[in-house]
Design an enzyme around this catalytic site. Structure first.
Site, PDB file in Angstrom:
ATOM      1  N   LYS A 173       6.961  -4.034  -4.094  1.00  0.00           N
ATOM      2  CA  LYS A 173       8.381  -3.696  -3.994  1.00  0.00           C
ATOM      3  C   LYS A 173       8.906  -3.879  -2.579  1.00  0.00           C
ATOM      4  O   LYS A 173      10.001  -4.327  -2.365  1.00  0.00           O
ATOM      5  CB  LYS A 173       8.619  -2.247  -4.424  1.00  0.00           C
ATOM      6  CG  LYS A 173      10.086  -1.828  -4.413  1.00  0.00           C
ATOM      7  CD  LYS A 173      10.930  -2.701  -5.304  1.00  0.00           C
ATOM      8  CE  LYS A 173      12.396  -2.377  -5.241  1.00  0.00           C
ATOM      9  NZ  LYS A 173      13.209  -3.378  -5.976  1.00  0.00           N
ATOM     10  N   ASN A 230      -1.663   1.823   6.127  1.00  0.00           N
ATOM     11  CA  ASN A 230      -0.784   0.725   5.700  1.00  0.00           C
ATOM     12  C   ASN A 230      -0.544  -0.129   6.926  1.00  0.00           C
ATOM     13  O   ASN A 230      -0.328   0.395   8.019  1.00  0.00           O
ATOM     14  CB  ASN A 230       0.572   1.259   5.200  1.00  0.00           C
ATOM     15  CG  ASN A 230       0.473   1.867   3.813  1.00  0.00           C
ATOM     16  OD1 ASN A 230      -0.613   1.881   3.223  1.00  0.00           O
ATOM     17  ND2 ASN A 230       1.573   2.375   3.306  1.00  0.00           N
ATOM     18  N   GLY A 231      -0.562  -1.460   6.740  1.00  0.00           N
ATOM     19  CA  GLY A 231      -0.295  -2.359   7.863  1.00  0.00           C
ATOM     20  C   GLY A 231      -1.481  -3.282   8.093  1.00  0.00           C
ATOM     21  O   GLY A 231      -2.386  -3.374   7.267  1.00  0.00           O
ATOM     22  N   HIS A 255      20.122 -36.031  -6.867  1.00  0.00           N
ATOM     23  CA  HIS A 255      19.304 -36.434  -5.705  1.00  0.00           C
ATOM     24  C   HIS A 255      17.835 -36.111  -5.915  1.00  0.00           C
ATOM     25  O   HIS A 255      17.083 -35.956  -4.961  1.00  0.00           O
ATOM     26  CB  HIS A 255      19.842 -35.739  -4.448  1.00  0.00           C
ATOM     27  CG  HIS A 255      21.263 -36.064  -4.156  1.00  0.00           C
ATOM     28  ND1 HIS A 255      21.669 -37.258  -3.598  1.00  0.00           N
ATOM     29  CD2 HIS A 255      22.407 -35.382  -4.430  1.00  0.00           C
ATOM     30  CE1 HIS A 255      22.978 -37.289  -3.497  1.00  0.00           C
ATOM     31  NE2 HIS A 255      23.457 -36.165  -3.983  1.00  0.00           N
ATOM     32  N   CYS A 262       0.836  -1.205   0.000  1.00  0.00           N
ATOM     33  CA  CYS A 262       0.000   0.000   0.000  1.00  0.00           C
ATOM     34  C   CYS A 262       0.874   1.260   0.000  1.00  0.00           C
ATOM     35  O   CYS A 262       2.009   1.239   0.440  1.00  0.00           O
ATOM     36  CB  CYS A 262      -0.855   0.024   1.264  1.00  0.00           C
ATOM     37  SG  CYS A 262      -1.889  -1.414   1.454  1.00  0.00           S
ATOM     38  N   GLU A 295       9.758 -14.390 -11.067  1.00  0.00           N
ATOM     39  CA  GLU A 295       8.938 -13.241 -10.655  1.00  0.00           C
ATOM     40  C   GLU A 295       8.631 -12.304 -11.823  1.00  0.00           C
ATOM     41  O   GLU A 295       7.707 -11.509 -11.741  1.00  0.00           O
ATOM     42  CB  GLU A 295       9.606 -12.453  -9.530  1.00  0.00           C
ATOM     43  CG  GLU A 295      10.869 -11.737  -9.896  1.00  0.00           C
ATOM     44  CD  GLU A 295      11.419 -10.917  -8.726  1.00  0.00           C
ATOM     45  OE1 GLU A 295      10.657 -10.447  -7.879  1.00  0.00           O
ATOM     46  OE2 GLU A 295      12.644 -10.755  -8.667  1.00  0.00           O
ATOM     47  N   GLU A 321      19.189 -16.889  -7.288  1.00  0.00           N
ATOM     48  CA  GLU A 321      18.778 -15.514  -7.606  1.00  0.00           C
ATOM     49  C   GLU A 321      18.322 -15.423  -9.057  1.00  0.00           C
ATOM     50  O   GLU A 321      17.308 -14.808  -9.380  1.00  0.00           O
ATOM     51  CB  GLU A 321      19.928 -14.557  -7.342  1.00  0.00           C
ATOM     52  CG  GLU A 321      19.820 -13.163  -7.958  1.00  0.00           C
ATOM     53  CD  GLU A 321      18.592 -12.372  -7.524  1.00  0.00           C
ATOM     54  OE1 GLU A 321      17.949 -12.758  -6.546  1.00  0.00           O
ATOM     55  OE2 GLU A 321      18.282 -11.377  -8.214  1.00  0.00           O
ATOM     56  N   TRP A 379      -3.036  -2.517  -1.444  1.00  0.00           N
ATOM     57  CA  TRP A 379      -2.608  -3.875  -1.840  1.00  0.00           C
ATOM     58  C   TRP A 379      -3.359  -4.777  -0.874  1.00  0.00           C
ATOM     59  O   TRP A 379      -3.026  -4.821   0.314  1.00  0.00           O
ATOM     60  CB  TRP A 379      -1.089  -3.982  -1.670  1.00  0.00           C
ATOM     61  CG  TRP A 379      -0.449  -5.195  -2.233  1.00  0.00           C
ATOM     62  CD1 TRP A 379      -0.285  -5.525  -3.550  1.00  0.00           C
ATOM     63  CD2 TRP A 379       0.155  -6.272  -1.499  1.00  0.00           C
ATOM     64  NE1 TRP A 379       0.382  -6.707  -3.672  1.00  0.00           N
ATOM     65  CE2 TRP A 379       0.665  -7.196  -2.436  1.00  0.00           C
ATOM     66  CE3 TRP A 379       0.321  -6.534  -0.160  1.00  0.00           C
ATOM     67  CZ2 TRP A 379       1.337  -8.362  -2.070  1.00  0.00           C
ATOM     68  CZ3 TRP A 379       0.984  -7.690   0.211  1.00  0.00           C
ATOM     69  CH2 TRP A 379       1.479  -8.591  -0.737  1.00  0.00           C
ATOM     70  N   ARG A 425       5.015   0.125  -6.428  1.00  0.00           N
ATOM     71  CA  ARG A 425       4.976  -0.726  -5.229  1.00  0.00           C
ATOM     72  C   ARG A 425       3.921  -1.808  -5.345  1.00  0.00           C
ATOM     73  O   ARG A 425       3.823  -2.682  -4.490  1.00  0.00           O
ATOM     74  CB  ARG A 425       4.714   0.129  -3.992  1.00  0.00           C
ATOM     75  CG  ARG A 425       5.789   1.159  -3.704  1.00  0.00           C
ATOM     76  CD  ARG A 425       5.296   2.198  -2.733  1.00  0.00           C
ATOM     77  NE  ARG A 425       4.910   1.581  -1.491  1.00  0.00           N
ATOM     78  CZ  ARG A 425       5.691   1.590  -0.403  1.00  0.00           C
ATOM     79  NH1 ARG A 425       6.865   2.154  -0.458  1.00  0.00           N
ATOM     80  NH2 ARG A 425       5.311   1.024   0.716  1.00  0.00           N
ATOM     81  N   LYS A 460      14.556 -14.281 -10.519  1.00  0.00           N
ATOM     82  CA  LYS A 460      14.299 -13.269 -11.552  1.00  0.00           C
ATOM     83  C   LYS A 460      13.347 -13.801 -12.615  1.00  0.00           C
ATOM     84  O   LYS A 460      12.369 -13.152 -12.970  1.00  0.00           O
ATOM     85  CB  LYS A 460      15.626 -12.845 -12.200  1.00  0.00           C
ATOM     86  CG  LYS A 460      16.505 -12.020 -11.302  1.00  0.00           C
ATOM     87  CD  LYS A 460      16.056 -10.595 -11.202  1.00  0.00           C
ATOM     88  CE  LYS A 460      15.669  -9.990  -9.900  1.00  0.00           C
ATOM     89  NZ  LYS A 460      15.752 -10.568  -8.657  1.00  0.00           N
TER      90      LYS A 460
HETATM   91  C1  AGP Z   1      13.544  -9.667  -5.538  1.00  0.00           C
HETATM   92  O1  AGP Z   1      13.627  -9.410  -6.937  1.00  0.00           O
HETATM   93  C2  AGP Z   1      12.173  -9.334  -4.986  1.00  0.00           C
HETATM   94  N1  AGP Z   1      11.753  -8.020  -5.302  1.00  0.00           N
HETATM   95  C3  AGP Z   1      12.065  -9.637  -3.496  1.00  0.00           C
HETATM   96  O2  AGP Z   1      12.422 -10.986  -3.318  1.00  0.00           O
HETATM   97  C4  AGP Z   1      12.954  -8.770  -2.573  1.00  0.00           C
HETATM   98  O3  AGP Z   1      14.310  -9.071  -2.779  1.00  0.00           O
HETATM   99  C5  AGP Z   1      12.589  -9.125  -1.118  1.00  0.00           C
HETATM  100  O4  AGP Z   1      11.232  -8.806  -0.920  1.00  0.00           O
HETATM  101  C6  AGP Z   1      13.445  -8.378  -0.071  1.00  0.00           C
HETATM  102  O5  AGP Z   1      13.197  -6.991  -0.153  1.00  0.00           O
HETATM  103  P1  AGP Z   1      14.188  -5.995   0.660  1.00  0.00           P
HETATM  104  O6  AGP Z   1      15.551  -6.170   0.072  1.00  0.00           O
HETATM  105  O7  AGP Z   1      13.615  -4.629   0.426  1.00  0.00           O
HETATM  106  O8  AGP Z   1      14.140  -6.402   2.104  1.00  0.00           O
END
Ligand code: AGP
Length: 610
Positions: free
Chosen positions: A605, A99-100, A506, A2, A490, A483, A73, A27, A487
């Site tokens: 985000k 927010n929250g 395994h 949010c 997501e 990682e 959100w 966001r 990418k």
């Molecule tokens: C990674 O591409 C994502 N956006 C997500 O996994 C992100 O890394 C994770 O939410 C951690 O966010 P932060 O680094 O702001 O704590």
């Protein structure tokens, strides 16, 4: 996540609020709304994008110099106009954005309904605005008094902004666990959940801390505790500029931010590398340097890409600083019973500095007496302020939901930390100088990889049919593979799974056939021969392979279907280079599928709720 924007001043509030919401779009959200206090309190809300709200506002008389706005959100209640913020009291005289999560909202809602309050939404937030209305019934109570009393009855987290028709020129804000930043302009005040929303108006900001609230008005701002004790806070100047948070002609924020990576690496290392002594000079650790020397164990916590950066750091710190390191998912660490002694340091890695799980993990570590350090990008964020010391990653604002330049800067900070801790311990001058020398080369090496974007696009095109992918690597390339898989997952919604290459036999090898391709990270390093065998095992089962190896290694072109090349560097720094083709492969895969890489579905985000 949010987003909140608020304004009180001498200008028309509506355009300021709407532009602020647009700067928070990255966001992630599903509905939006705005409230303006003019001759009366007017509220317009809509499901969907900001454009839908804009359309709804057309022809509405929303004249006023004060207001609040929100992008939602959904956490409680489906995305709908009724569930969108701002929420109001029974008579429509109070508007609130939040927010929250209010964990005890059901209990509050039952009490308020039995007192005659009529609820119109499924949200937890609405309980708060009716509670404020209820508390305003007492003669002489101001909005600030009612907000103060109301939030003291809340269990959970909140970042709120509240306005009231009877108190034009007053915006009341409060925070517990969800960021609130106040922008100080000339005769005007702004409030937001993220400085990006207001950076175009002012860079003089005040970050509220948990348990603080503020009353904003034309006469200035008053910050206080929930016990109504005044708190003096002076504005600080944000380093970022509005331009830094714009696309500048790139098709997506993500492409812009990937292109910034060479400069980001320079900024991350600027003033911190002492090549002559083969050491890292980290000003943010100066006050804890002696304590750091006594540390005999590191625990590193993070989520998502930050977690994978931490796993790369684990290999670095153990190999070159000789410190035992455990990397933990923050969302798990906070529920475990971690063994922490006075010689344990807990490092939180976070781009936003607001990730709820990582913040909770750090608070748990502090409670147990650990030295807490942060590797954070957002200056002044909660994690940055709650850890004992830390190292800012200086990646600049990262707007794209997928972490790219932030991840690269985090891995680079771990290399600097390795020098810092290592040279306090057994690392030799020559080793330190060798690492420092190679770190300085990284920006130009990343530049050379970014220039191959069309090559990565062509490979992404050849694999556009794939709905599954196995990403594998060993040692430093295992977290790099995780990682890379994140990418692709997501951004293109392809089921990409990251695996340590040694694990293939395994289980995962059962997945391999001509319809299940693999991305194998196999630079010429200390484990190359073993990973080369993985490539041969996959090909023996008709699996297609994209191999990423070191320039000059020609044998991989005989073994893999497609080969991408990296310039040679130290094994510990390969993950910095490896990230570039993997980021661009995922980016192009998303674009080729018609998705928006800046705003992947269901993602936000900064995840400031559990
Ligand atoms: C990674 O591409 C994502 N956006 C997500 O996994 C992100 O890394 C994770 O939410 C951690 O966010 P932060 O680094 O702001 O704590």
């Amino acid at each position: 996540m949010c987003g909140i924007v608020g304004y009180v001043g001498k200008k028309a509030a509506l355009p300021i609020l709407m532009n602020g919401l647009r700067r928070l779009e990255y966001r992630g959200y599903d509905s939006a709304g705005v409230a303006i206090v003019g001759e009366s309190l007017r509220i317009v809300r809509s499901v969907g994008k900001i454009q839908s709200l804009d359309d709804r506002l057309f022809g509405e008389k929303m004249i006023g110099f004060m207001g609040i706005a929100h992008t939602r959100w959904a956490t409680h209640g489906v995305p709908s106009e009724a569930n969108a913020h701002p929420h109001t009291d029974c008579r429509g005289n109070i508007a609130l954005v939040h927010n929250g999560i209010i964990e005890n909202y059901r209990e509050l809602k039952e009490q308020l309904e039995s007192a005659g309050h009529a609820f119109r939404s499924e949200t937890d937030t609405e309980a708060l605005v009716h509670l404020i209305e209820h508390l305003l019934k007492y003669p002489g109570t101001t909005l600030a008094d009612a907000v103060r009393s109301a939030v003291r009855r809340v269990r959970g987290t909140y970042g709120i902004a509240v306005v009231r028709a009877e108190e034009p020129g007053r915006v009341v804000v409060a925070r517990l666990g969800s960021p609130i930043v106040i922008g100080v302009g000339g005769g005007e005040l702004f409030v937001a959940s993220d400085a990006n929303a207001i950076i175009g108006h002012t860079r003089r900001v005040i970050f509220l801390d948990d348990g603080e609230m503020a009353v904003l008005g034309l006469d200035g701002y008053q910050i206080s505790s929930l016990d109504n004790l005044p708190i003096a806070k002076e504005p600080e100047d944000l380093e970022w500029t509005a331009e830094a948070a714009q696309k500048n002609g790139y098709p997506h924020f993500m492409m812009k931010e990937m292109s910034e990576q060479p400069e980001v690496l320079r900024n991350t290392m600027r003033g911190r590398l002492n090549a002559k002594n083969g050491n890292a000079v980290l000003g943010g650790l100066r006050d804890v340097a002696d304590q750091a020397r006594e540390i005999d164990r590191l625990i590193v916590v993070g989520c998502g890409s930050a977690y994978y950066a931490a796993q790369v750091g684990e290999y670095m710190l153990e190999e070159y600083a000789g410190i035992p390191v455990e990397v933990e998912l923050a969302s798990e660490f906070r529920y475990r019973k971690p063994i922490i002694t006075s010689r344990t340091a807990v490092i939180a890695v976070s781009q936003s500095g607001e990730t709820a799980d990582t913040l909770a993990a750090i608070r748990e570590a502090k409670m147990k007496g650990a030295l807490t350090l942060g590797i954070v990008n957002a200056v002044g964020s909660t994690i940055a302020r709650e850890t004992d010391a830390g190292v800012y990653s200086h990646a600049g604002p990262e707007i794209g939901v997928a972490s790219t330049k932030a991840y690269l800067s985090q891995v680079t900070v771990f290399a600097l930390l390795t020098l810092f801790f290592g040279r306090q311990r057994q690392m030799s001058l020559s080793t330190g100088k060798r690492i420092a020398k190679e770190l300085v080369r990284l920006p130009e090496l990343v530049t050379s990889l970014l220039e191959r974007t069309n090559e990565y696009r062509a490979v992404a095109q050849r694999y556009a049919w794939a709905e599954d992918f196995l990403y594998m690597g060993r040692k430093y390339c295992a977290p790099a593979a995780f990682e890379g898989a994140l990418k692709l997952k997501e951004l293109s919604y392809v089921h990409a799974e990251g695996y340590a290459a040694g694990e293939m036999k395994h289980g995962p090898i059962a997945l391999i056939d001509e319809g299940f391709p693999s991305m194998v990270l196999c630079p010429v390093d200390s484990v190359y021969e073993k990973t080369k065998s993985n490539v041969e095992e996959i090909r023996a089962r008709r699996g297609k392979v994209i191999a990423i190896t070191t320039e000059g290694n020609n044998e991989m072109s005989r073994l893999a279907d497609d080969v991408l090349y990296l310039p040679k560097t130290l094994e510990m720094l390969v993950p910095v280079l490896m990230a570039v083709p993997l980021q661009l492969f995922a980016y192009h895969a998303a674009v080729l599928r018609g998705f928006d890489p800046d705003m992947p579905r269901n993602l936000a985000k900064s995840v400031t709720v559990e």
